[in-house]
Design a protein around this motif. Structure first.
Motif, PDB file in Angstrom:
ATOM      1  N   ASP A  47      -1.979   8.421   0.472  1.00 61.22           N
ATOM      2  CA  ASP A  47      -2.801   7.873   1.551  1.00 61.22           C
ATOM      3  C   ASP A  47      -2.163   6.568   2.004  1.00 61.22           C
ATOM      4  OD1 ASP A  47      -3.498   6.070  -0.486  1.00 61.22           O
ATOM      5  OD2 ASP A  47      -5.650   6.361  -0.283  1.00 61.22           O
ATOM      6  N   GLU A  48      -2.853   5.837   2.865  1.00 62.67           N
ATOM      7  CA  GLU A  48      -2.248   4.617   3.403  1.00 62.67           C
ATOM      8  C   GLU A  48      -1.970   3.572   2.328  1.00 62.67           C
ATOM      9  OE1 GLU A  48      -6.538   4.282   3.285  1.00 62.67           O
ATOM     10  OE2 GLU A  48      -5.346   5.694   4.449  1.00 62.67           O
ATOM     11  N   GLU A  49      -2.678   3.635   1.221  1.00 63.77           N
ATOM     12  CA  GLU A  49      -2.456   2.684   0.134  1.00 63.77           C
ATOM     13  C   GLU A  49      -1.293   3.100  -0.773  1.00 63.77           C
ATOM     14  OE1 GLU A  49      -4.968   1.059  -3.682  1.00 63.77           O
ATOM     15  OE2 GLU A  49      -6.068   1.353  -1.809  1.00 63.77           O
ATOM     16  N   SER A  50      -1.228   4.394  -1.085  1.00 64.08           N
ATOM     17  CA  SER A  50      -0.209   4.847  -2.032  1.00 64.08           C
ATOM     18  C   SER A  50       1.103   5.279  -1.379  1.00 64.08           C
ATOM     19  CB  SER A  50      -0.758   6.001  -2.881  1.00 64.08           C
ATOM     20  OG  SER A  50      -1.073   7.104  -2.063  1.00 64.08           O
ATOM     21  N   ALA A  51       1.072   5.636  -0.099  1.00 63.55           N
ATOM     22  CA  ALA A  51       2.289   6.107   0.572  1.00 63.55           C
ATOM     23  C   ALA A  51       3.443   5.099   0.486  1.00 63.55           C
ATOM     24  CB  ALA A  51       1.997   6.477   2.021  1.00 63.55           C
ATOM     25  N   PRO A  52       3.192   3.799   0.721  1.00 62.80           N
ATOM     26  CA  PRO A  52       4.314   2.857   0.594  1.00 62.80           C
ATOM     27  C   PRO A  52       4.895   2.814  -0.821  1.00 62.80           C
ATOM     28  CG  PRO A  52       2.491   1.846   1.795  1.00 62.80           C
ATOM     29  CD  PRO A  52       1.986   3.141   1.234  1.00 62.80           C
ATOM     30  N   ARG A  61       8.034  12.483   2.169  1.00 62.92           N
ATOM     31  CA  ARG A  61       6.815  13.098   2.666  1.00 62.92           C
ATOM     32  C   ARG A  61       7.077  14.538   3.105  1.00 62.92           C
ATOM     33  NH1 ARG A  61       2.581  10.157   6.749  1.00 62.92           N
ATOM     34  NH2 ARG A  61       0.857  11.561   6.290  1.00 62.92           N
ATOM     35  N   PRO A  75      -0.105  14.922   4.075  1.00 64.98           N
ATOM     36  CA  PRO A  75      -0.356  13.791   3.173  1.00 64.98           C
ATOM     37  C   PRO A  75       0.100  14.043   1.729  1.00 64.98           C
ATOM     38  CG  PRO A  75      -2.378  15.014   3.473  1.00 64.98           C
ATOM     39  CD  PRO A  75      -1.335  15.669   4.349  1.00 64.98           C
ATOM     40  N   ALA A 100      -5.721   8.317  -4.743  1.00 65.34           N
ATOM     41  CA  ALA A 100      -5.577   8.515  -3.290  1.00 65.34           C
ATOM     42  C   ALA A 100      -6.468   9.658  -2.823  1.00 65.34           C
ATOM     43  CB  ALA A 100      -4.120   8.794  -2.929  1.00 65.34           C
TER      44      ALA A 100
END
Length: 113
Positions: A47-52, A61, A75, A100
């Motif tokens: 998600d936006e928190e774990s993707a980086p 991805r 995702p 996530a």
């Protein structure tokens, strides 16, 4: 990968359920899908928190070609290479993926209300 190997790989998040889907397998913990096996490759929910964090660790991805050749980003991310040989690192990434998935599920549930 057989189900027993998948269960062992993700034992850090507790018991997992594996269901066939999309020509692959959905991997669930606490009733929430947090990983996939597709064409022999395991992928973790991001998600936006774990993707980086996943990207920084070298994960890529999952993308596929949609209608008209337009790329579609899903995702899910490949498992960082370092986790494939180290159960402790794999446990860390499994927990990150489950966290996530929980965040996404909670957000989607709140939006439906």
């Amino acid at each position: 990968m057989d189900n027993a190997a998948i269960e062992e790989m993700f034992e850090a998040v507790g018991p997992v359920t594996i269901r066939r889907m999309f020509g692959g397998k959905g991997i669930y913990a606490r009733g929430i899908i947090f990983a996939l096996e597709l064409r022999g490759e395991l992928m973790l929910k991001g998600d936006e928190e774990s993707a980086p964090l996943l990207e920084e660790a070298g994960a890529t991805r999952w993308r596929y070609e949609g209608k008209g050749g337009k790329p579609v980003a899903m995702p899910y991310w490949t498992i960082p290479d370092e986790a494939l040989d180290d159960p402790d690192i794999m446990a860390k990434w499994a927990r990150i993926a489950l966290d996530a998935a929980i965040r996404v599920t909670e957000r989607e549930t709140a939006q439906r209300k």
